[in-house]
Write an enzyme that holds these catalytic residues in place. Structure first.
Site, PDB file in Angstrom:
ATOM      1  N   HIS A  97       0.862  -1.191   0.000  1.00 48.53           N
ATOM      2  CA  HIS A  97       0.000   0.000   0.000  1.00 48.53           C
ATOM      3  C   HIS A  97       0.899   1.243   0.000  1.00 48.53           C
ATOM      4  O   HIS A  97       1.979   1.232   0.607  1.00 48.53           O
ATOM      5  CB  HIS A  97      -0.905  -0.012   1.235  1.00 48.53           C
ATOM      6  CG  HIS A  97      -1.953   1.052   1.179  1.00 48.53           C
ATOM      7  ND1 HIS A  97      -1.685   2.349   1.528  1.00 48.53           N
ATOM      8  CD2 HIS A  97      -3.249   1.024   0.789  1.00 48.53           C
ATOM      9  CE1 HIS A  97      -2.787   3.075   1.358  1.00 48.53           C
ATOM     10  NE2 HIS A  97      -3.745   2.293   0.909  1.00 48.53           N
ATOM     11  N   GLU A 169      -3.582   2.415  -7.418  1.00 49.15           N
ATOM     12  CA  GLU A 169      -3.919   3.486  -6.484  1.00 49.15           C
ATOM     13  C   GLU A 169      -2.969   4.663  -6.705  1.00 49.15           C
ATOM     14  O   GLU A 169      -1.871   4.693  -6.119  1.00 49.15           O
ATOM     15  CB  GLU A 169      -3.788   2.996  -5.046  1.00 49.15           C
ATOM     16  CG  GLU A 169      -4.738   1.882  -4.700  1.00 49.15           C
ATOM     17  CD  GLU A 169      -5.135   1.929  -3.236  1.00 49.15           C
ATOM     18  OE1 GLU A 169      -6.324   2.070  -2.962  1.00 49.15           O
ATOM     19  OE2 GLU A 169      -4.249   1.870  -2.370  1.00 49.15           O
TER      20      GLU A 169
HETATM   21  C1  PEP Z   1      -6.808   3.287   0.409  1.00 51.52           C
HETATM   22  O1  PEP Z   1      -6.606   3.333   1.615  1.00 51.52           O
HETATM   23  O2  PEP Z   1      -6.336   2.356  -0.237  1.00 51.52           O
HETATM   24  C2  PEP Z   1      -7.599   4.344  -0.224  1.00 51.52           C
HETATM   25  C3  PEP Z   1      -7.829   4.270  -1.504  1.00 51.52           C
HETATM   26  O3  PEP Z   1      -8.052   5.352   0.595  1.00 51.52           O
HETATM   27  P1  PEP Z   1      -9.178   6.442   0.237  1.00 51.52           P
HETATM   28  O4  PEP Z   1     -10.349   5.690  -0.350  1.00 51.52           O
HETATM   29  O5  PEP Z   1      -9.516   7.082   1.546  1.00 51.52           O
HETATM   30  O6  PEP Z   1      -8.590   7.386  -0.752  1.00 51.52           O
END
Ligand code: PEP
Length: 250
Positions: A97, A169
């Protein structure tokens, strides 16, 4: 055929066992299993057992750990191993992450070692990749994603491939209220999938999107055929709000 989507909740450093039990009780009242929908929860490590136990009658729910160490045991104070989180009820693990990479300095090599450990133990790994704002603005999104992804793809055993998923992400979108457009996300998802082409993968590599997903934008993101689900932080913390989001799409 019903399209299969994963809705993954990353609770980060929120909800101990008591709050997790309350969440599960309320969420279970609000939802029921739906064909083609998997609900994944990544609670705090100390709440894994409570969430796994609370959902034990829900075949559509999977529970995972937010992080593990690659060694199964030893002198690693403060760490959790794959066998330990599995004993608590985890069948899935988040790896790499961006908060692990950027706050705690996890390297690409460490993420790859963790992925191997998770898969070798028979669990499913959801490996996160994504570019920073500076990398996106410099036109280096694909370079950044390639750097995080390729070593992981290289070390995964052929037999374990079906238990590897990727979460795209973009770092600038996590917890910022700023999400990638569905089209931008889909483009990176296609790039990620292109990295397995030529490596002899036969299963479709499932790629989730994460970064400020909420009830207002989830449907548009999930409408992209290259998006196989969402990984959600902030908007997954409240049972009513999360139940609303998992009711979208599909
Ligand atoms: C995450 O923690 O992987 C994430 C995408 O957080 P958020 O949805 O708060 O942006």
């Amino acid at each position: 055929m019903v399209r299969s989507l994963v809705y993954a909740a990353n609770w980060k450093l929120h909800h101990g066992p008591a709050a997790a039990r309350d969440f599960v009780a309320r969420f279970a009242e609000l939802t029921e299993p739906r064909e083609g929908r998997e609900l994944w929860f990544f609670p705090t490590a100390i709440a894994i057992a409570a969430v796994a136990d609370g959902f034990r009658r829900r075949a559509d729910v999977r529970v995972g750990a937010q992080n593990v160490h690659w060694e199964p045991k030893g002198a690693f104070t403060g760490e959790l191993s794959v066998p330990l989180v599995a004993e608590a009820g985890a069948t899935h693990v988040l790896v790499g992450h961006s908060e692990r990479r950027h706050i705690f300095g996890e390297t690409v090599e460490q993420s790859a070692r963790k992925t191997v450990a998770v898969l070798a133990a028979g669990l499913t790994a959801l490996v996160c990749v994504g570019e920073t704002l500076a990398e996106r603005e410099a036109g280096r999104t694909e370079d950044a994603v390639r750097r995080q992804l390729d070593l992981v793809l290289e070390v995964v055993a052929t037999a374990d491939r079906s238990r590897l998923l990727i979460a795209y992400e973009p770092v600038w979108a996590i917890g910022t209220g700023r999400n990638a457009t569905p089209a931008d996300a889909a483009q990176v998802h296609r790039f990620i999938r292109s990295r397995v082409e030529g490596r002899g993968w036969t299963d479709r590599l499932r790629v989730l999107y994460g970064g400020s997903v909420n009830a207002g934008n989830a449907l548009a993101i999930l409408a992209e055929p290259d998006v196989d689900g969402v990984l959600v932080g902030g908007a997954s913390l409240n049972p009513e709000g999360w139940a609303e989001i998992v009711g979208l799409g599909g």
